[in-house]
Design an enzyme around this catalytic site. Structure first.
Site, PDB file in Angstrom:
ATOM      1  N   GLU A 191       0.852  -1.192   0.000  1.00 27.65           N
ATOM      2  CA  GLU A 191       0.000   0.000   0.000  1.00 27.65           C
ATOM      3  C   GLU A 191       0.891   1.245   0.000  1.00 27.65           C
ATOM      4  O   GLU A 191       2.022   1.216   0.497  1.00 27.65           O
ATOM      5  CB  GLU A 191      -0.917  -0.063   1.231  1.00 27.65           C
ATOM      6  N   ASP A 192       0.379   2.317  -0.574  1.00 30.09           N
ATOM      7  CA  ASP A 192       1.146   3.561  -0.598  1.00 30.09           C
ATOM      8  C   ASP A 192       1.185   4.220   0.778  1.00 30.09           C
ATOM      9  O   ASP A 192       2.237   4.630   1.253  1.00 30.09           O
ATOM     10  CB  ASP A 192       0.605   4.535  -1.664  1.00 30.09           C
ATOM     11  N   ASP A 214      -3.390   5.411   6.592  1.00 30.38           N
ATOM     12  CA  ASP A 214      -3.916   6.666   7.134  1.00 30.38           C
ATOM     13  C   ASP A 214      -4.893   6.345   8.264  1.00 30.38           C
ATOM     14  O   ASP A 214      -4.463   6.090   9.386  1.00 30.38           O
ATOM     15  CB  ASP A 214      -4.551   7.437   5.968  1.00 30.38           C
ATOM     16  N   PHE A 246      -1.278  16.237   3.692  1.00 24.68           N
ATOM     17  CA  PHE A 246      -1.697  15.532   2.489  1.00 24.68           C
ATOM     18  C   PHE A 246      -0.539  15.527   1.503  1.00 24.68           C
ATOM     19  O   PHE A 246      -0.054  16.584   1.095  1.00 24.68           O
ATOM     20  CB  PHE A 246      -2.932  16.179   1.863  1.00 24.68           C
ATOM     21  N   ARG A 295       0.626  11.677  -9.552  1.00 22.15           N
ATOM     22  CA  ARG A 295       1.147  10.349  -9.223  1.00 22.15           C
ATOM     23  C   ARG A 295       2.564  10.155  -9.760  1.00 22.15           C
ATOM     24  O   ARG A 295       3.336   9.377  -9.213  1.00 22.15           O
ATOM     25  CB  ARG A 295       0.254   9.248  -9.822  1.00 22.15           C
TER      26      ARG A 295
HETATM   27  P1  IMP Z   1      -7.011   4.727   4.954  1.00 19.07           P
HETATM   28  O1  IMP Z   1      -8.088   3.758   4.605  1.00 19.07           O
HETATM   29  O2  IMP Z   1      -7.553   5.953   5.596  1.00 19.07           O
HETATM   30  O3  IMP Z   1      -5.868   4.145   5.727  1.00 19.07           O
HETATM   31  O4  IMP Z   1      -6.530   5.338   3.611  1.00 19.07           O
HETATM   32  C1  IMP Z   1      -5.560   4.863   2.797  1.00 19.07           C
HETATM   33  C2  IMP Z   1      -5.793   5.486   1.441  1.00 19.07           C
HETATM   34  O5  IMP Z   1      -6.144   6.886   1.521  1.00 19.07           O
HETATM   35  C3  IMP Z   1      -4.509   5.467   0.678  1.00 19.07           C
HETATM   36  O6  IMP Z   1      -4.422   4.287  -0.080  1.00 19.07           O
HETATM   37  C4  IMP Z   1      -4.610   6.684  -0.200  1.00 19.07           C
HETATM   38  O7  IMP Z   1      -5.300   6.350  -1.389  1.00 19.07           O
HETATM   39  C5  IMP Z   1      -5.458   7.645   0.563  1.00 19.07           C
HETATM   40  N1  IMP Z   1      -4.641   8.678   1.239  1.00 19.07           N
HETATM   41  C6  IMP Z   1      -4.521   8.874   2.564  1.00 19.07           C
HETATM   42  N2  IMP Z   1      -3.700   9.896   2.836  1.00 19.07           N
HETATM   43  C7  IMP Z   1      -3.271  10.359   1.640  1.00 19.07           C
HETATM   44  C8  IMP Z   1      -2.371  11.412   1.262  1.00 19.07           C
HETATM   45  O8  IMP Z   1      -1.770  12.153   2.077  1.00 19.07           O
HETATM   46  N3  IMP Z   1      -2.178  11.600  -0.073  1.00 19.07           N
HETATM   47  C9  IMP Z   1      -2.793  10.809  -1.007  1.00 19.07           C
HETATM   48  N4  IMP Z   1      -3.633   9.814  -0.690  1.00 19.07           N
HETATM   49  C10 IMP Z   1      -3.869   9.593   0.624  1.00 19.07           C
HETATM   50 MG    MG Z   2      -4.527   4.279  -2.251  1.00 19.49          MG
END
Ligand code: IMP
Ligand code: MG
Length: 178
Positions: free
Chosen positions: A102-103, A106, A155, A168
């Site tokens: 995963e990137d 969050d 962000f 990207r």
């Molecule tokens: P989570 O489900 O909140 O953990 O979100 C993970 C997903 O939210 C990541 O795979 C990203 O697609 C998106 N995301 C969360 N923070 C960022 C950010 O700072 N920049 C870009 N995408 C983000």
């Molecule tokens: Mg993502």
């Protein structure tokens, strides 16, 4: 700029070496979360000296993801209903060593959902590799096994991460300005 391409490359090489040691003598399946993890997966996998295959999984959130200024509302939402699968893996993961790539981690809603989904396939091993972690925003208590960088609650874009599908392809990771 928050993380330069050189910093990222060095850390990804360390992560790849760690995975190579941990799974020595075994085979792996890298499962990338579309689309943000595509660049990280392609760099990480090339730093792992093991017999490996790739797969990809797609998810979308229902759009009620908490905004940073709106955190307190988030905890009352149904976190299990937040994420929806748009593309499942192509191959069976049963008895495989799965590295979910995963990137960014969050709130943790995405990886909690995906972990549950993949554990249903009964893999031999399941690990999470994420390039970035924003622990201050966590709603679900999920942690990465392989983590690149812990970052503040900003962000970020670049190296696969987008804002409305843009940026990207930036080689460095940058904070999106107001
Ligand atoms: P989570 O489900 O909140 O953990 O979100 C993970 C997903 O939210 C990541 O795979 C990203 O697609 C998106 N995301 C969360 N923070 C960022 C950010 O700072 N920049 C870009 N995408 C983000
Ligand atoms: Mg993502």
């Amino acid at each position: 700029m928050l993380l330069s391409r050189d910093q990222i490359a060095r850390r990804v090489a360390e992560m790849g070496a760690q995975i190579t040691r941990d799974f020595a003598g075994q085979t792996l399946v890298f499962v990338g979360v579309l689309k943000g993890a595509a660049i990280f997966l392609s760099d990480l996998a090339r730093q792992v000296q093991l017999d490996s295959t790739f797969d990809f999984i797609g998810v979308t959130s229902y759009g009620n993801r908490p905004k940073p200024e709106d955190e307190t509302k988030a905890v009352t939402w149904d976190s299990t209903g937040e994420v929806r699968l748009t593309k499942d893996v192509d191959q069976s993961l049963r008895d495989k060593n799965v590295i979910l790539v995963e990137d960014i981690l969050d709130t943790g809603l995405t990886l909690t959902y995906l972990k549950r989904l993949i554990m249903g396939h009964e893999p031999r091993a399941f690990r999470i590799a994420t390039l970035l972690d924003k622990p201050s925003r966590r709603i679900q208590p999920v942690e990465a096994d392989y983590l690149g960088f812990t970052i503040p609650d900003k962000f970020v874009v670049g190296y696969g991460l987008d804002f409305a599908e843009r940026y990207r392809n930036l080689p460095d990771i940058c904070v999106l300005s107001e």
